[in-house]
Scaffold this motif. Structure first.
Motif, mmCIF file in Angstrom:
data_model
loop_
_atom_site.group_PDB
_atom_site.id
_atom_site.type_symbol
_atom_site.label_atom_id
_atom_site.label_comp_id
_atom_site.label_asym_id
_atom_site.label_seq_id
_atom_site.Cartn_x
_atom_site.Cartn_y
_atom_site.Cartn_z
ATOM 1 N N SER A 31 31.639 -3.648 -3.899
ATOM 2 C CA SER A 31 31.082 -3.253 -2.850
ATOM 3 C C SER A 31 31.910 -3.425 -1.472
ATOM 4 O O SER A 31 33.002 -4.430 -1.797
ATOM 5 C CB SER A 31 29.861 -3.923 -2.594
ATOM 6 O OG SER A 31 29.218 -4.222 -1.255
ATOM 7 N N VAL A 50 24.290 -10.082 3.799
ATOM 8 C CA VAL A 50 25.484 -9.930 3.225
ATOM 9 C C VAL A 50 25.346 -10.731 1.917
ATOM 10 O O VAL A 50 24.573 -11.837 2.031
ATOM 11 C CB VAL A 50 26.787 -10.215 3.856
ATOM 12 C CG1 VAL A 50 26.963 -9.362 4.969
ATOM 13 C CG2 VAL A 50 26.828 -11.612 4.429
ATOM 14 N N VAL A 110 33.085 -7.300 4.154
ATOM 15 C CA VAL A 110 32.498 -7.311 5.371
ATOM 16 C C VAL A 110 32.942 -8.849 6.009
ATOM 17 O O VAL A 110 32.594 -8.819 7.240
ATOM 18 C CB VAL A 110 30.959 -7.164 5.699
ATOM 19 C CG1 VAL A 110 30.588 -5.785 5.141
ATOM 20 C CG2 VAL A 110 30.082 -8.266 4.729
ATOM 21 N N ARG A 141 28.732 -6.230 1.066
ATOM 22 C CA ARG A 141 27.388 -5.557 1.705
ATOM 23 C C ARG A 141 26.448 -5.542 0.455
ATOM 24 O O ARG A 141 25.352 -5.639 0.717
ATOM 25 C CB ARG A 141 27.824 -4.141 1.897
ATOM 26 C CG ARG A 141 26.860 -3.398 2.293
ATOM 27 C CD ARG A 141 26.475 -3.230 3.685
ATOM 28 N NE ARG A 141 27.486 -3.175 4.770
ATOM 29 C CZ ARG A 141 27.345 -3.770 5.810
ATOM 30 N NH1 ARG A 141 26.360 -4.659 6.023
ATOM 31 N NH2 ARG A 141 28.596 -3.751 6.629
ATOM 32 N N TYR A 142 27.070 -5.471 -0.871
ATOM 33 C CA TYR A 142 25.985 -5.752 -1.828
ATOM 34 C C TYR A 142 26.436 -6.736 -2.910
ATOM 35 O O TYR A 142 27.416 -7.000 -2.739
ATOM 36 C CB TYR A 142 25.674 -4.161 -2.536
ATOM 37 C CG TYR A 142 25.285 -3.095 -1.576
ATOM 38 C CD1 TYR A 142 24.061 -3.178 -1.274
ATOM 39 C CD2 TYR A 142 26.304 -2.147 -1.166
ATOM 40 C CE1 TYR A 142 23.297 -2.303 -0.485
ATOM 41 C CE2 TYR A 142 25.527 -1.154 -0.121
ATOM 42 C CZ TYR A 142 24.301 -1.315 0.094
ATOM 43 O OH TYR A 142 23.559 -0.476 0.844
#
Length: 90
Positions: A27, A64, A30, A21-22
């Motif tokens: 993070s 992403v 995903v 995500r980061y």
């Protein structure tokens, strides 16, 4: 052969690359991409260093990040501050 108009990357890690995500391994995870996958790269930032490489790429088609350590890029990837905003996701 000229570079594509938009930069892209190829996953070179034998175990693939995690989608985050980061731009940090802290993070949320995903998803992931397999070795050899080609991905569109929107921009890059300097963030958490992975095996001596502090660059992370923001993908073009989804919000992403991937660690550049695991991706060979083709074409010039702009810094995020210099990149045009991504099209809104809908």
């Amino acid at each position: 052969m000229p570079s594509p108009a938009q930069p892209f990357g190829t996953v070179v890690s034998s175990t693939g690359v995690n989608l985050r995500r980061y731009p940090s391994t802290d993070s949320s995870l995903v998803g992931n991409l397999n070795h050899g996958a080609e991905i569109g790269l929107h921009s890059k930032v300097h963030a958490q260093t992975i095996d001596g490489n502090s660059i992370w790429y923001l993908l073009r088609d989804q919000a992403v990040w991937v660690a550049a350590r695991h991706v060979d890029n083709t074409g010039e990837v702009p810094l995020s501050k210099d990149a045009q905003p991504a099209a809104p996701q809908g």
